[in-house]
Scaffold this motif. Structure first.
Motif, PDB file in Angstrom:
ATOM      1  N   ASN A   1      -5.550   3.307   3.077  1.00 12.72           N
ATOM      2  CA  ASN A   1      -5.836   2.894   1.646  1.00 12.72           C
ATOM      3  C   ASN A   1      -6.430   1.432   1.721  1.00 12.72           C
ATOM      4  O   ASN A   1      -7.086   0.950   0.700  1.00 12.72           O
ATOM      5  N   GLY A   2      -6.151   0.601   2.900  1.00 13.97           N
ATOM      6  CA  GLY A   2      -6.470  -0.776   2.790  1.00 13.97           C
ATOM      7  C   GLY A   2      -8.064  -1.076   3.634  1.00 13.97           C
ATOM      8  O   GLY A   2      -8.602  -2.149   3.113  1.00 13.97           O
TER       9      GLY A   2
ATOM     10  N   TYR B   1       0.954  -1.390   0.056  1.00 16.91           N
ATOM     11  CA  TYR B   1       0.129  -0.106  -0.026  1.00 16.91           C
ATOM     12  C   TYR B   1       0.846   1.489   0.011  1.00 16.91           C
ATOM     13  O   TYR B   1       0.486   2.402   0.270  1.00 16.91           O
TER      14      TYR B   1
ATOM     15  N   TYR C   1      -1.302   1.675   5.065  1.00 19.66           N
ATOM     16  CA  TYR C   1      -2.365   0.684   4.814  1.00 19.66           C
ATOM     17  C   TYR C   1      -3.633   0.729   5.549  1.00 19.66           C
ATOM     18  O   TYR C   1      -4.553   0.135   5.313  1.00 19.66           O
TER      19      TYR C   1
END
Length: 469
Positions: A148-149, A129, A145
């Motif tokens: 964005n995850g 990420y 992360y």
């Protein structure tokens, strides 16, 4: 004035209570529990894939050609180790055994074993990420992360910002500055009679020179110093252990028995129950290798590597080297020399243990090791704080952050504010919470990436075998 003093005491007491709550059983159980869960989810990756991971480490000095990143995988590992291999390996181990008895070393080892799976997972996610900042440098780690995850963007942005905020504070006021600067200044004064002012000035100039050069200069210094300091210290431990081989079976038996039955009072040791051994071993082990805290993945994200799982394997060895090798050797030395039963504590205990076998040379090994360990930790945490600052404020915040960092390093030798130390401990623990939430939420991503990588690896191996026939 009396009222002010009372207020200060009250604030310190309140913060100490918060600190003990944060670093109490719930967080320790969550940290180790996450490691146990990921170990199961990844099929004991720290056992079955450790030989492959070590092979990658020794073949990772050259960055992969044509791959995004700032530094080689080995440089990223060295940068992460520069931050984790620090005073915890010398002072932290001594504190754990002095307080919790030899059994604490067993729980430190166990926490590191499961922590390897945690480190693998967070480093894999950091590479998957990562992004590129406005200066063209890689940025990654838990804050990315998390944002964005995770699917719930409303909450993920808050969690990511919280992690970055705590990360900046730990870098400026915690692990990265005060403990390390104090360790260097004290060691230089005691061993070499160097004045505090001179030590502080030299440290500040060196930190400024290295950190203002960015990740590439930090990584270059880390690649040079980390292997040198680790090998030198480990060799000293091996000599002491080698000269006390007849005591090793008895020492291992004491470590295991004390882990489950507690340790009776002996000499200057007041005695410790099982729960104290568990708490001290796990807490000091996590402080040393930082698995689950989310710091090391920030360095992993800068690696020139294509496959996230490959960097995860390389980063996983950091916990192995830091705690399972260096910390365990320190602890063994303290026990075989019976130094843990005396009246000394911290670095003084470790120095005494080395000097009982290696005389004056032992003192210098520990002192020089402590100075190098502390200095590289300052460098590594400067980078972690920088990336967290960039996440919060963009690239325009990087230079002001570095200037503040250098100024704090310069003043760190002269400040002994208890409130600052306790606050640093609190934000250090708070870093872990957003990271652990993300690791558990993204477990399927980690498992899928891992499965895909090893299937590809096995297919390539099979094809190579067929071609060679």
């Amino acid at each position: 004035m009396a009222c002010t003093g009372l207020a200060d005491i009250d604030i310190l007491d309140i913060l100490t209570g918060i600190d003990q709550l944060i670093w109490g059983p719930p967080l320790l159980v969550l940290l180790v529990g996450t490691g146990i869960f990921l170990t199961w989810k990844l099929g004991l990756i720290q056992i079955f894939r450790l030989p492959l991971a070590l092979r990658y480490v020794f073949n990772s000095r050259k960055a992969e050609i044509g791959v995004q990143g700032d530094i080689s995988s080995f440089a990223a590992l060295s940068t992460a180790l520069s931050a984790t291999v620090g005073t915890g390996n010398i002072v932290g181990v001594a504190t754990a055994i002095k307080t919790g008895g030899p059994g604490a070393l067993f729980w430190m080892f166990l926490a590191a074993f499961f922590g390897m799976a945690t480190m693998y997972s967070e480093s894999l996610l950091a590479v998957k990420y990562r992004t590129v900042d406005a200066n063209g440098q890689m940025s990654g780690g838990p804050m990315y992360y998390i944002r964005n995850g995770l699917e719930q963007k409303k909450y993920s942005r808050i969690l990511a910002a919280a992690f970055a905020f705590f990360g900046v504070n730990v870098a400026l006021f915690g692990i990265g500055t005060f403990p390390q600067v104090n360790a260097i200044v004290d060691s230089a004064r005691i061993a070499f009679d160097i004045p505090e002012t001179l030590s502080a000035a030299v440290i500040s100039l060196l930190v400024a020179f290295v950190t203002l050069g960015g990740i590439r200069r930090i990584a270059a210094v880390a690649q040079l110093l980390v292997p040198f300091m680790a090998i030198g210290y480990v060799l000293g431990c091996l000599v002491i252990i080698g000269l006390n081989l007849e005591k090793i079976p008895e020492t291992l038996a004491l470590i295991i028995n004390s882990a489950f039955t507690g340790t009776a009072a002996r000499g200057g040791f007041l005695g410790a129950g099982v729960m104290l051994a568990v708490r001290m071993g796990i807490a000091r082990g996590i402080f040393s290798n930082e698995s689950g805290l989310g710091s090391s993945p920030i360095a992993a994200a800068a690696a020139k590597v294509k496959e996230p799982a490959r960097q995860g394997l390389i980063s996983m060895t950091g916990t192995f080297f830091d705690t399972i090798i260096i910390c365990f050797m320190t602890g063994t030395v303290l026990i075989v020399t019976d130094s843990w039963t005396g009246d000394l504590a911290g670095a003084y205990m470790t120095s005494y243990a080395f000097s009982t076998v290696l005389a004056e040379a032992g003192n210098y090994i520990v002192t020089v090791g402590l100075i190098f360990f502390a200095f590289t930790t300052i460098l590594g945490w400067n980078y972690y704080g920088e990336r967290c600052t960039e996440f919060l404020f963009g690239v325009k915040g990087i230079l002001p952050y570095k200037i503040v960092y250098i100024l704090i390093v310069a003043s760190g030798a002269f400040l002994t504010l208890d409130i600052i130390w306790v606050l640093a401990d609190i934000v250090n623990g708070l870093m872990a919470l957003p990271n652990l939430i993300a690791l558990l939420a993204l477990r399927k991503v980690v498992a899928a990436e891992t499965s895909q990588y090893f299937e590809k690896l096995e297919a390539e191996t099979s094809n190579s075998a067929e071609a060679s026939k």
